[in-house]
Design a protein around this motif. Structure first.
Motif, PDB file in Angstrom:
ATOM      1  N   ALA A  47      -3.693 -52.065 -17.250  1.00 63.00           N
ATOM      2  CA  ALA A  47      -4.231 -50.719 -17.034  1.00 63.00           C
ATOM      3  C   ALA A  47      -5.528 -50.548 -17.812  1.00 63.00           C
ATOM      4  N   PRO A  48      -6.563 -49.986 -17.186  1.00 62.88           N
ATOM      5  CA  PRO A  48      -7.859 -49.855 -17.876  1.00 62.88           C
ATOM      6  C   PRO A  48      -7.750 -48.902 -19.057  1.00 62.88           C
ATOM      7  N   PRO A  49      -8.501 -49.159 -20.124  1.00 63.38           N
ATOM      8  CA  PRO A  49      -8.490 -48.254 -21.281  1.00 63.38           C
ATOM      9  C   PRO A  49      -9.190 -46.948 -20.951  1.00 63.38           C
ATOM     10  N   ASP A  50      -8.916 -45.931 -21.757  1.00 61.60           N
ATOM     11  CA  ASP A  50      -9.612 -44.650 -21.585  1.00 61.60           C
ATOM     12  C   ASP A  50     -11.029 -44.723 -22.136  1.00 61.60           C
ATOM     13  N   LEU A  51     -11.215 -45.546 -23.178  1.00 57.97           N
ATOM     14  CA  LEU A  51     -12.526 -45.636 -23.816  1.00 57.97           C
ATOM     15  C   LEU A  51     -12.758 -47.052 -24.316  1.00 57.97           C
ATOM     16  N   VAL A  52     -13.970 -47.558 -24.091  1.00 62.81           N
ATOM     17  CA  VAL A  52     -14.409 -48.830 -24.666  1.00 62.81           C
ATOM     18  C   VAL A  52     -15.484 -48.522 -25.698  1.00 62.81           C
ATOM     19  N   VAL A  53     -15.280 -48.994 -26.933  1.00 63.99           N
ATOM     20  CA  VAL A  53     -16.286 -48.874 -27.979  1.00 63.99           C
ATOM     21  C   VAL A  53     -16.849 -50.266 -28.198  1.00 63.99           C
ATOM     22  N   THR A  54     -18.127 -50.455 -27.892  1.00 65.76           N
ATOM     23  CA  THR A  54     -18.703 -51.800 -27.905  1.00 65.76           C
ATOM     24  C   THR A  54     -20.091 -51.813 -28.497  1.00 65.76           C
ATOM     25  N   GLU A  55     -20.435 -52.952 -29.088  1.00 64.23           N
ATOM     26  CA  GLU A  55     -21.817 -53.155 -29.517  1.00 64.23           C
ATOM     27  C   GLU A  55     -22.513 -53.969 -28.443  1.00 64.23           C
ATOM     28  N   CYS A  56     -23.619 -53.445 -27.919  1.00 63.72           N
ATOM     29  CA  CYS A  56     -24.373 -54.135 -26.874  1.00 63.72           C
ATOM     30  C   CYS A  56     -25.788 -54.389 -27.362  1.00 63.72           C
ATOM     31  N   VAL A  57     -26.365 -55.446 -26.855  1.00 60.99           N
ATOM     32  CA  VAL A  57     -27.748 -55.783 -27.186  1.00 60.99           C
ATOM     33  C   VAL A  57     -28.625 -55.436 -25.996  1.00 60.99           C
ATOM     34  N   PHE A  58     -29.723 -54.730 -26.252  1.00 60.51           N
ATOM     35  CA  PHE A  58     -30.633 -54.324 -25.185  1.00 60.51           C
ATOM     36  C   PHE A  58     -31.999 -54.925 -25.436  1.00 60.51           C
ATOM     37  N   GLY A  59     -32.604 -55.435 -24.361  1.00 58.70           N
ATOM     38  CA  GLY A  59     -33.977 -55.906 -24.455  1.00 58.70           C
ATOM     39  C   GLY A  59     -34.132 -57.356 -24.843  1.00 58.70           C
ATOM     40  N   ALA A  60     -33.068 -57.994 -25.346  1.00 59.98           N
ATOM     41  CA  ALA A  60     -33.157 -59.411 -25.711  1.00 59.98           C
ATOM     42  C   ALA A  60     -31.752 -59.986 -25.704  1.00 59.98           C
ATOM     43  N   ASN A  69     -22.488 -51.670 -16.993  1.00 59.15           N
ATOM     44  CA  ASN A  69     -22.275 -51.570 -15.547  1.00 59.15           C
ATOM     45  C   ASN A  69     -21.024 -52.307 -15.111  1.00 59.15           C
ATOM     46  N   ALA A  70     -20.789 -53.485 -15.694  1.00 61.72           N
ATOM     47  CA  ALA A  70     -19.596 -54.252 -15.337  1.00 61.72           C
ATOM     48  C   ALA A  70     -18.328 -53.508 -15.727  1.00 61.72           C
ATOM     49  N   MET A  71     -18.336 -52.896 -16.894  1.00 57.54           N
ATOM     50  CA  MET A  71     -17.166 -52.136 -17.340  1.00 57.54           C
ATOM     51  C   MET A  71     -16.940 -50.905 -16.472  1.00 57.54           C
ATOM     52  N   ARG A  72     -18.025 -50.259 -16.091  1.00 54.18           N
ATOM     53  CA  ARG A  72     -17.893 -49.069 -15.248  1.00 54.18           C
ATOM     54  C   ARG A  72     -17.423 -49.446 -13.844  1.00 54.18           C
ATOM     55  N   ARG A  73     -17.858 -50.618 -13.355  1.00 57.85           N
ATOM     56  CA  ARG A  73     -17.391 -51.066 -12.044  1.00 57.85           C
ATOM     57  C   ARG A  73     -15.914 -51.445 -12.088  1.00 57.85           C
ATOM     58  N   ALA A  74     -15.495 -52.023 -13.221  1.00 56.66           N
ATOM     59  CA  ALA A  74     -14.095 -52.431 -13.350  1.00 56.66           C
ATOM     60  C   ALA A  74     -13.167 -51.223 -13.332  1.00 56.66           C
ATOM     61  N   SER A  75     -13.645 -50.081 -13.844  1.00 56.41           N
ATOM     62  CA  SER A  75     -12.813 -48.864 -13.850  1.00 56.41           C
ATOM     63  C   SER A  75     -13.698 -47.648 -14.016  1.00 56.41           C
ATOM     64  N   ASP A  76     -13.726 -46.778 -12.989  1.00 52.69           N
ATOM     65  CA  ASP A  76     -14.506 -45.546 -13.128  1.00 52.69           C
ATOM     66  C   ASP A  76     -13.781 -44.529 -13.992  1.00 52.69           C
ATOM     67  N   HIS A  77     -12.563 -44.885 -14.411  1.00 58.35           N
ATOM     68  CA  HIS A  77     -11.785 -44.034 -15.313  1.00 58.35           C
ATOM     69  C   HIS A  77     -12.233 -44.231 -16.767  1.00 58.35           C
ATOM     70  N   THR A  78     -12.813 -45.396 -17.074  1.00 60.01           N
ATOM     71  CA  THR A  78     -13.124 -45.770 -18.455  1.00 60.01           C
ATOM     72  C   THR A  78     -14.492 -45.271 -18.889  1.00 60.01           C
ATOM     73  N   ARG A  79     -14.534 -44.649 -20.060  1.00 57.15           N
ATOM     74  CA  ARG A  79     -15.799 -44.263 -20.688  1.00 57.15           C
ATOM     75  C   ARG A  79     -16.248 -45.387 -21.612  1.00 57.15           C
ATOM     76  N   VAL A  80     -17.569 -45.507 -21.801  1.00 57.99           N
ATOM     77  CA  VAL A  80     -18.124 -46.547 -22.667  1.00 57.99           C
ATOM     78  C   VAL A  80     -18.981 -45.892 -23.742  1.00 57.99           C
ATOM     79  N   LEU A  81     -18.655 -46.193 -25.011  1.00 59.28           N
ATOM     80  CA  LEU A  81     -19.445 -45.707 -26.144  1.00 59.28           C
ATOM     81  C   LEU A  81     -20.118 -46.914 -26.782  1.00 59.28           C
ATOM     82  N   VAL A  82     -21.449 -46.862 -26.897  1.00 61.53           N
ATOM     83  CA  VAL A  82     -22.217 -48.003 -27.391  1.00 61.53           C
ATOM     84  C   VAL A  82     -22.610 -47.783 -28.848  1.00 61.53           C
TER      85      VAL A  82
END
Length: 457
Positions: A47-60, A69-82
């Motif tokens: 079952a998809p989580p309600d929230l993903v807390v992740t560190e992401c790298v942007f620009g490099a 985008n991949a996480m949002r496609r996997a579940s539109d129920h899941t929120r992502v906090l970066v």
């Protein structure tokens, strides 16, 4: 009590443990994986989580937008906090546009982190739900292409906590858009505070926004929190933000960069947890080019840039707006007044320099003054210049110079439907001089009081 699942994605095991303790609660189940790939595999298997807390790298290196985008496609129920160690504006913009619910730089204040997680978990999922769309339709009436485009932008921005800059002509509905952003977002249950930057001096603006401790200002016996503190957990609207002085713009930029605010006389800054929404009726790009508005502040505020179309670009919305405004005006007047097809056709032909606000005022006046229950095309006319009979010379009654100046100011304000920027430009003065002129001559700037002034009341 329903249990909410929070999935922490962090390759640093020690940091993951710290996050787990910080976010733990009786109604939460905390899970930890070490990479985005592991997170996506876990989401595919259970079952998809309600929230993903992740560190992401942007620009490099790793593309954070692709991860979100991949996480949002996997579940539109899941929120992502970066959470990002880069903590740059470009990274925040990219994260929000990719669909992140919030973005925090490292090191992040534990209180801000917990507040961001609480908001993300409290936010309803599925922004495309018919009930949510219907509520937004009611707040931003119309079916014109420009209106539908506006609603899509509002819906996208509402689900995030990033700053928003709303640009549009006077009377076009910028304040209504700000209200919709608040009502449709995760902070709807929090406060909504509005500060009119154009009406404040630097000293007043500093006190209103940042606050001060007891004794800093004479006569104050207690601490006065600023709007940034008062709006914690909610939305702070900075109306007419382009009217702030360059010095105040610099101070505001520091608050947005540091996400802390220090009240005058305070020993230490405190974290800021208010979503900032700003509006301007000015040509903001022109103001930047002319060095009247800080480019850095523009980039900080315009993570989401929403342009509100003028009424002349959405004329097919006028029938719906007329119906809505006439129904409300009829309730206030205690009588039922409707508009004929001919009257609506006539209203659609007008230019409406004052936009939706001007249309609303005209409908109110027509409902109140209607002699019949149906307003017809012949009842809809263009007002003569204020205080002057049609065809009459403007100084046929030999007014004093002050009275002539007053009449001209009222006429100019009505001509531009209370748009202070356009009125000042037409008179060849700046807006501050316009305010002083208005006060000296006793002429209100906008609203029903302006109508009274036009008739010499």
């Amino acid at each position: 009590m329903s249990t909410r699942t929070v999935l922490i994605v962090d390759g640093d095991q020690d940091n993951a443990v710290v996050l787990s303790h910080a976010l733990a609660g009786p109604d939460r189940e905390i899970e930890v994986v070490s990479s985005a790939q592991d997170a996506l595999a876990r989401m595919a298997e259970s079952a998809p989580p309600d929230l993903v807390v992740t560190e992401c790298v942007f620009g490099a290196g790793e593309n954070g937008a692709d991860v979100i985008n991949a996480m949002r496609r996997a579940s539109d129920h899941t929120r992502v906090l970066v959470i990002s160690s880069a903590g740059t504006l470009d990274g925040a913009v990219e994260a929000f546009r990719a669909g992140a619910a919030d973005y925090l730089g490292k090191p992040c204040d534990p209180h801000l982190l917990r507040a961001a997680v609480d908001r993300a978990l409290a936010q309803p999922t599925g922004t495309g739900h018919p009930a949510a769309a219907a509520a937004l339709d009611e707040r931003l009436l119309g079916r014109a292409p420009a209106t539908l485009h506006l609603r899509r932008h509002v819906q996208q921005a509402a689900s995030a906590s990033a700053p928003v800059l709303i640009v549009g002509e006077s009377g076009s509905g910028k304040h209504r858009v700000a209200r919709a952003l608040h009502a449709e977002g995760p902070r709807a249950s929090g406060p909504f505070l509005s500060i009119n930057c154009a009406a404040l001096s630097d000293t007043q603006a500093a006190s209103a926004l940042f606050g001060h401790v007891a004794g800093v200002n004479s006569g104050d016996s207690s601490d006065t929190p600023g709007a940034f503190v008062q709006a914690a957990g909610g939305t702070l609207l900075l109306d007419n933000v382009s009217e702030l002085s360059l010095g105040m713009q610099d101070r505001l930029l520091r608050v947005l960069q540091d996400r802390t605010v220090r009240a005058a006389g305070a020993d230490a800054p405190v974290p800021v947890d208010a979503r900032v929404v700003a509006t301007t009726g000015a040509d903001i790009e022109g103001a930047i080019a002319a060095a009247r508005f800080r480019q850095g502040l523009f980039f900080r505020l315009a993570v989401f840039l929403i342009r509100v179309p003028p009424l002349r670009d959405r004329r097919q919305d006028i029938p719906l707006l007329v119906e809505h405004f006439s129904r409300d005006a009829s309730q206030r007047a205690g009588r039922v007044v409707t508009f004929s097809g001919g009257a609506i056709a006539r209203l659609r032909q007008l230019d409406w320099p004052g936009n939706v606000r001007e249309l609303e005022n005209v409908i109110e006046r027509l409902v109140v003054s209607a002699r019949n229950p149906v307003v017809d095309a012949r009842d809809v006319g263009v007002d003569a210049p204020a205080g002057t009979p049609a065809g009459a010379h403007p100084f046929v009654d030999m007014p004093t110079l002050d009275e002539l100046e007053r009449r001209y100011l009222v006429y100019a304000l009505q001509r531009f439907a209370g748009n202070r920027t356009r009125t000042a430009a037409a008179l060849g003065i700046d807006r501050r001089t316009l305010y002083r002129m208005s006060a000296r001559l006793g002429v209100p700037i906008t609203g029903a009081d302006l109508q009274s002034a036009a008739h010499g009341n």
